[in-house]
Scaffold this active site. Structure first.
Site, short mmCIF file in Angstrom:
data_model
loop_
_atom_site.label_atom_id
_atom_site.label_comp_id
_atom_site.label_asym_id
_atom_site.label_seq_id
_atom_site.Cartn_x
_atom_site.Cartn_y
_atom_site.Cartn_z
N ASN A 112 -0.45 3.52 16.58
CA ASN A 112 -0.63 2.19 16.01
C ASN A 112 -1.12 1.18 17.04
O ASN A 112 -1.90 0.27 16.71
CB ASN A 112 0.68 1.67 15.41
N SER A 125 0.82 -1.22 0.00
CA SER A 125 0.00 0.00 0.00
C SER A 125 0.85 1.27 0.00
O SER A 125 0.71 2.13 -0.88
CB SER A 125 -0.92 0.00 1.22
N LEU A 126 1.74 1.41 1.00
CA LEU A 126 2.54 2.63 1.08
C LEU A 126 3.54 2.71 -0.06
O LEU A 126 3.77 3.79 -0.62
CB LEU A 126 3.27 2.71 2.42
N GLY A 127 4.17 1.60 -0.41
CA GLY A 127 5.14 1.60 -1.50
C GLY A 127 4.53 2.08 -2.80
O GLY A 127 5.09 2.93 -3.51
N SER A 149 -3.50 -1.78 8.28
CA SER A 149 -2.71 -2.86 7.71
C SER A 149 -2.90 -4.15 8.51
O SER A 149 -2.89 -5.25 7.94
CB SER A 149 -1.22 -2.48 7.68
N ARG A 180 -3.91 -0.91 -0.80
CA ARG A 180 -3.69 -1.56 -2.09
C ARG A 180 -4.93 -2.36 -2.44
O ARG A 180 -5.36 -3.21 -1.67
CB ARG A 180 -2.47 -2.46 -2.05
N LYS A 211 4.38 7.47 17.13
CA LYS A 211 3.62 6.73 16.12
C LYS A 211 3.19 5.37 16.66
O LYS A 211 2.08 4.90 16.38
CB LYS A 211 4.48 6.55 14.86
N GLU A 214 1.85 -7.48 12.37
CA GLU A 214 2.96 -6.83 13.06
C GLU A 214 2.71 -6.69 14.56
O GLU A 214 3.36 -5.90 15.24
CB GLU A 214 3.20 -5.44 12.45
N ASN A 246 -10.95 2.56 10.37
CA ASN A 246 -10.43 3.40 11.46
C ASN A 246 -11.47 4.35 12.05
O ASN A 246 -11.53 4.55 13.26
CB ASN A 246 -9.24 4.23 10.97
#
Length: 317
Positions: free
Chosen positions: A204, A13-15, A270, A143, A200, A282, A218
């Protein structure tokens, strides 16, 4: 003078979102994808960037597999390697693959954009010869296909040297800052990224597990009274632990958390995406990381322990 090159390792997504915006501004960008199939699709059709209220646009971009990236570009000391893969991908095998790619052989700067804690120390031990930068972002992206990404929330991209260093007028980081601004990306430099990573992490540690456990975007967290109380309790416990670990108090952290929820209201975290797809999450580096800090400083972390176990029960992690 040679143009600055940015190689983004990780076409998630971020990439994809950052590669599209940078490429659209004329920056020299290459994506290193996980597999040849995605890389070939990106080479053939570029990245389709979707944004609410705007017509989607497609941006041409260079792309290859990580194994072949060094043959496509040979970045030097003025260039950047961005790591936009998740913490769970930063294994010893991945580090070896990155080293063997040749991307870091000529002194390119390495910028890490992962959630959680622990990754900067691992990267520093594996790549001690390369300038290392930490980065955090409050922007949202999702994504939707191998070559399509939805820009779901505006925010700020913050980066700086690791470990903490005084500002030294480094031309490479200033060139990157100018490149980000030229791409319409709100960006800033920080000389205290350890503190920014903790701040951050606090965000998260609340949004990611609760959206994953309840299966919601969110924005609903901040709207539902019951969920808002869950947020408040987890935020209070996490903030207490992070302050003990050295995070600097910075005003109204609860208000900032609610603001991020609203700014990324339609975003799927994510962690929720990973749970839905049956992938590793994560959680061990986010709430599990906070639990580890609590043990180190003699504090209790029942809520972080609980959400860590709950997410693990839903996923492969």
């Amino acid at each position: 003078m040679m143009r600055m090159q940015i190689i983004i390792v990780g076409a998630g997504s971020l990439g994809l979102m950052y590669a599209a915006r940078l490429a659209g501004s004329g920056a020299e960008v290459m994506l290193a994808a996980r597999g040849e199939k995605q890389a070939a699709s990106l080479r053939d059709g570029g990245i389709c960037l979707e944004e609410a209220g705007l017509q989607s646009r497609r941006y041409p971009v260079m792309a290859t597999e990580l194994d072949k990236a060094g043959a496509g570009m040979q970045p030097g000391a003025d260039d950047w390697i961005w790591l936009t893969v998740k913490q769970s991908h930063l294994t010893d095998a991945f580090m070896d693959k990155l080293r063997l790619s040749g991307l870091l052989a000529r002194g390119a700067s390495l910028l890490a954009l992962q959630n959680g804690i622990g990754h900067m120390e691992r990267l520093q031990s594996h790549f001690p010869e390369n300038p290392l930068y930490a980065a955090v972002t409050t922007e949202g992206a999702l994504r939707t296909a191998d070559t399509r990404v939805r820009y779901t929330g505006h925010g700020v991209f913050t980066f700086g040297k690791w470990p903490k260093a005084a500002e030294d007028g480094d031309k490479t980081q200033k060139m990157l800052l100018e490149t980000l601004h030229a791409a319409g990306i709100e960006a800033e430099l920080s000389n205290d990224m350890g503190n920014r990573i903790y701040q951050k992490l606090l965000i998260n540690a609340v949004i990611n597990p609760l959206t994953a456990i309840h299966g919601i975007p969110n924005g609903i967290l901040a709207e539902d009274p019951g969920l808002r109380q869950e947020m408040a309790d987890l935020h209070a416990e996490s903030e207490k632990i992070l302050l003990a670990a050295g995070m600097t108090a910075a005003g109204d952290s609860w208000g900032r958390l609610l603001q991020v929820c609203r700014q990324t209201a339609n975003n799927e975290s994510s962690m929720l995406g990973d749970v839905k797809a049956g992938r590793l999450t994560e959680i061990d580096w986010i709430n599990g990381g906070i639990s580890s800090l609590a043990k180190r400083y003699g504090l209790l972390s029942p809520l972080n322990d609980a959400v860590t176990n709950a997410v693990k029960s839903l996923s492969k992690s």
